[in-house]
Design a protein around this motif. Structure first.
Motif, PDB file in Angstrom:
ATOM      1  N   ALA A 278       5.376   5.496  -4.755  1.00 43.00           N
ATOM      2  CA  ALA A 278       6.417   5.299  -3.741  1.00 43.00           C
ATOM      3  C   ALA A 278       5.802   4.943  -2.395  1.00 43.00           C
ATOM      4  N   ASP A 279       4.717   5.626  -2.017  1.00 47.98           N
ATOM      5  CA  ASP A 279       4.042   5.335  -0.748  1.00 47.98           C
ATOM      6  C   ASP A 279       3.531   3.898  -0.713  1.00 47.98           C
ATOM      7  N   LEU A 280       2.867   3.476  -1.797  1.00 49.42           N
ATOM      8  CA  LEU A 280       2.299   2.130  -1.846  1.00 49.42           C
ATOM      9  C   LEU A 280       3.398   1.069  -1.846  1.00 49.42           C
ATOM     10  N   THR A 281       4.479   1.353  -2.557  1.00 54.07           N
ATOM     11  CA  THR A 281       5.599   0.408  -2.601  1.00 54.07           C
ATOM     12  C   THR A 281       6.206   0.217  -1.220  1.00 54.07           C
ATOM     13  N   GLU A 282       6.341   1.298  -0.460  1.00 50.43           N
ATOM     14  CA  GLU A 282       6.894   1.207   0.890  1.00 50.43           C
ATOM     15  C   GLU A 282       5.969   0.416   1.817  1.00 50.43           C
TER      16      GLU A 282
END
Length: 376
Positions: free
Chosen positions: A95-99
């Protein structure tokens, strides 16, 4: 495709100051095609400290670490080198990388290794969500390192270019982990130093399906590179052995009789015949289980074995200037990501793998020729 050469230095943020992150700070600072503009830390006590001091350099870099994510995104960096621990927070990390890529920041990351290859592990809709975020931000995400990474994806695939016929590809890590400082990985994931009796809890890695989740992408990316369709599911094999004496490591103490060594495999078969094998032989002392494979020299190696015509074996070793292979393991993990930054920035948006990238080299890093880095 030839290697990508940026017209001007790319602006880079290093995400974390831990085991890999501090080496990433040094690596970005030394690279003539990159400019360190920010550093993220999860540790409040490090907030405001100079990145050079956090990385163990004998000088300041003029870049202060921060715990504020949005502050770093506002710098509009070309790329983030994400070196934070992801093994114990896989989906939160995704989720962090996607954001980050949705916010328009390209990312090279040492994990989660589940993203090493696009197909076969995560649901297609999760990969599509990453791709869509990349299209929204016009940014790319690349997950790699040394293992999983270069030693068991690109290296074996390049070696197969010499083959006339391939019967079986085996990629192995054979290593003494006694100097590997990562207590969570060593204790909670591997279970080193934990009881082996029947009533003991099973560490996470040895639960059915977890090895396939973690290292299956390695087997699958090799298969994709060779144009092979594997049987499903992949085959898992685990052999855990007790320590024969009390052993000390930098991460934890291993008492006699508790888990001291492990050998595991993830095997890809085609019509029931083993064709691609990922193997790890991991010890907490170099003399444990002597009948298992050992490095030809030193305390650790990566080995590629290809049976067929011809039969080939390649042993890849590394060590730091002061001799330790676990320190250099962190360096090569960081540098594989750092040196890939220009190619990842130039790549199509979304999740990109080693099969999508052009040639990545250590361009600009030959000693005595890197005038840009010397002027930093």
């Amino acid at each position: 495709m030839s290697q990508v050469i940026p017209e001007k230095p790319l602006r880079v943020v290093v995400w974390s100051t831990g085991t890999i992150g501090r080496h990433a700070i040094v690596g970005v600072d030394a690279h003539p095609d990159l400019e360190l503009v920010g550093v993220w830390t999860s540790t409040p006590e490090k907030h405001g400290q100079d990145a050079g001091l956090l990385a163990g350099l004998d000088r300041e870099l003029g870049v202060r670490a921060t715990t504020d994510r949005d502050e770093l995104v506002a710098l509009r960096p070309d790329c983030v080198v994400h070196a934070a621990m992801t093994d114990d927070r896989v989906f939160e990390a995704i989720a962090d990388l996607t954001e980050l890529i949705r916010d328009g920041v390209n990312v090279v990351s040492s994990g989660p290794v589940i993203l090493l290859h696009r197909a076969g592990t995560l649901p297609d809709e999760m990969i599509e969500a990453i791709d869509e975020a990349g299209r929204q931000g016009n940014a790319s995400l690349h997950v790699n390192g040394i293992d999983p990474g270069f030693a068991n994806d690109l290296l074996p695939l390049v070696l197969t270019s010499l083959s006339q016929r391939i019967d079986h590809v085996t990629v192995s890590e054979i290593a003494d982990y006694s100097t590997y400082y990562q207590p969570v990985v060593m204790r909670d994931l591997f279970g080193f130093g934990e009881p082996l009796d029947d009533g003991a809890a099973t560490p996470l890695l040895w639960e059915p399906g977890i090895l396939t989740t973690a290292w299956g992408p390695v087997v699958r990316v090799i298969a994709a590179g060779l144009g092979v369709t594997l049987d499903e599911p992949l085959v898992e094999e685990v052999d855990r052995r007790p320590a024969e004496r009390d052993t000390k490591t930098v991460s934890l103490d291993v008492a006699e009789g508790t888990m001291g060594a492990v050998r595991f495999r993830v095997i890809g078969t085609v019509d029931g015949v083993p064709r691609i094998t990922l193997e790890h032989v991991t010890r907490t002392a170099p003399d444990q289980v002597p009948e298992w494979p050992t490095p030809a020299e030193g305390d650790g190696c990566y080995r590629v074995e290809i049976t067929g015509e011809p039969c080939m074996k390649l042993e890849f070793t590394h060590h730091g200037e002061h001799g330790d292979h676990n320190v250099s393991g962190m360096i090569v993990t960081a540098q594989r990501l750092i040196n890939a930054i220009p190619a990842v920035v130039a790549a199509e948006p979304g999740l990109v793998t080693v099969l999508d990238l052009p040639l990545v080299t250590g361009r600009g890093l030959v000693a005595g020729t890197n005038t840009a880095a010397q002027e930093k």
